[in-house]
Design an enzyme around this catalytic site. Structure first.
Site, PDB file in Angstrom:
ATOM      1  N   ARG A 167     119.210-115.068  85.539  1.00  0.00           N
ATOM      2  CA  ARG A 167     120.045-114.536  84.273  1.00  0.00           C
ATOM      3  C   ARG A 167     121.145-115.427  83.846  1.00  0.00           C
ATOM      4  NH1 ARG A 167     115.971-112.858  84.915  1.00  0.00           N
ATOM      5  NH2 ARG A 167     115.040-110.689  85.119  1.00  0.00           N
TER       6      ARG A 167
ATOM      7  N   SER B 166     117.971-103.032  81.465  1.00  0.00           N
ATOM      8  CA  SER B 166     118.634-103.194  82.646  1.00  0.00           C
ATOM      9  C   SER B 166     120.334-103.601  82.278  1.00  0.00           C
ATOM     10  CB  SER B 166     118.094-104.383  83.659  1.00  0.00           C
ATOM     11  OG  SER B 166     116.613-104.008  83.962  1.00  0.00           O
TER      12      SER B 166
ATOM     13  N   GLU C 165     124.846-107.230  83.858  1.00  0.00           N
ATOM     14  CA  GLU C 165     124.123-108.166  83.106  1.00  0.00           C
ATOM     15  C   GLU C 165     124.144-108.052  81.676  1.00  0.00           C
ATOM     16  OE1 GLU C 165     119.063-108.574  82.388  1.00  0.00           O
ATOM     17  OE2 GLU C 165     119.928-107.872  84.379  1.00  0.00           O
TER      18      GLU C 165
END
Length: 337
Positions: free
Chosen positions: A162, A237, A333
């Protein structure tokens, strides 16, 4: 191009948060983008893609530039592979389905991820055992202050979990305008080993899965766990799955022997953040109009009129509780604005 003042961003972020942009403009071509940047050099700028990976906690006191570049095409191919270029404003899931319709393999495990193509390299998005870096060739980007066009190769992007150069070394310096992917034309590498894909294929009585079968399985799994942002505000998410030292995991595992994990290397393992959050007691909880989804603890949701700050407060409570109970720090995130 018409710059609008005091513009509502509620429909431009998947959380459905009400926040205002001081100024707002949508660009539909690279030429438009260059013009806007050239004519507004001194203004603070905020680049907006699909609005799927951000949490707005306040109004945006800047010129918000919505990247709405459209188009996709095959730029070269041989007997085994094809190079496909997509403009940054294309919807990611629609692009994935288009590649599958062309029988092009490589993106099927990332079906139904919200957002646009242009932001996928920034986050190095991934799902069910695949990441953007697996098929990424290059992306074209415009430097905000000089309007210079630069091509970033896979090496240039410094992809991590990520992570990319666009979140680190050149953060807020470039706007991605298009992305090139290398996809398979034949001998597709069907990946069904991660998560519940194999089980879902069995439920659908699929023995020899095609690209479309894998995509359909991923879509079914995601729809069973994740709410549609059009119906319930969310950004998918909210947290990264933490990667910890195997030695650290072994210690925690003695206290929590049921804790799942995925081996990353000889020294590192990945622990599902959703499992940690659920075991910490947050799954399905609601705090006013901010809450945690009942089917997936990784997903924070807006039940209607939650503010970004209220959702952020819930996330901080989750982080503190997980750290206290398991000794594991989980990172956000999404981009908090």
């Amino acid at each position: 191009m018409n710059i609008q003042l005091n513009f509502s961003l509620k429909k431009y972020n998947t959380f459905g948060i009400e926040a205002k942009a001081k100024e707002f403009v949508a660009v539909h071509s690279v030429a438009d983008l260059r013009t806007i940047l050239t004519e507004n050099k001194t203004k603070t700028k905020f680049i907006l893609g699909g609005g799927s990976n951000m949490l707005l906690t306040k109004d945006v006191a800047a010129l918000v530039i919505h990247i709405d570049l459209k188009g996709k095409k095959i730029i070269s191919e041989d007997a085994d592979f094809v190079f496909v270029e997509s403009q940054a404003g294309e919807n990611w899931h629609e692009f994935v389905l288009w590649t599958i319709d062309q029988n092009l393999g490589g993106l099927e495990n990332m079906s139904l991820i919200p957002g646009n193509v242009g932001t996928t390299p920034v986050q190095n998005i991934g799902a069910y055992g695949t990441e953007i870096k697996d098929t990424f060739v290059s992306c074209t980007a415009m430097k905000i202050d000089t309007q210079e066009i630069k091509t970033f190769s896979k090496v240039d992007c410094h992809f991590g979990y990520r992570e990319s150069v666009f979140k680190q070394e050149v953060k807020d310096q470039y706007i991605i305008t298009s992305v090139v992917f290398k996809l398979t034309k034949r001998n597709h590498k069907i990946n069904t080993s991660y998560g519940d894909i194999t089980k879902e294929l069995e439920n659908q009585h699929v023995i020899t899965p095609t690209l479309k079968d894998v995509s359909n399985a991923v879509i079914a799994i995601r729809q069973s766990k994740l709410p549609d942002p059009k119906e319930l505000g969310n950004s998918g998410s909210f947290f990264k799955n933490p990667i910890i030292l195997k030695s650290e995991y072994d210690k925690i595992h003695t206290l929590h022997p049921e804790m799942p994990h995925y081996v990353i290397s000889e020294t590192q393992v990945k622990v599902p953040a959703g499992w940690l959050i659920e075991r910490a007691g947050f799954k399905g909880k609601r705090f006013g109009d901010a809450g945690i989804h009942k089917n997936q603890a990784l997903v924070l949701v807006n039940y209607g009129n939650a503010t970004g700050q209220e959702i952020l407060n819930v996330s901080k409570d989750i982080q503190a509780t997980v750290l206290k109970e398991f000794g594991i720090a989980i990172e956000v995130e999404v981009n908090v604005i």
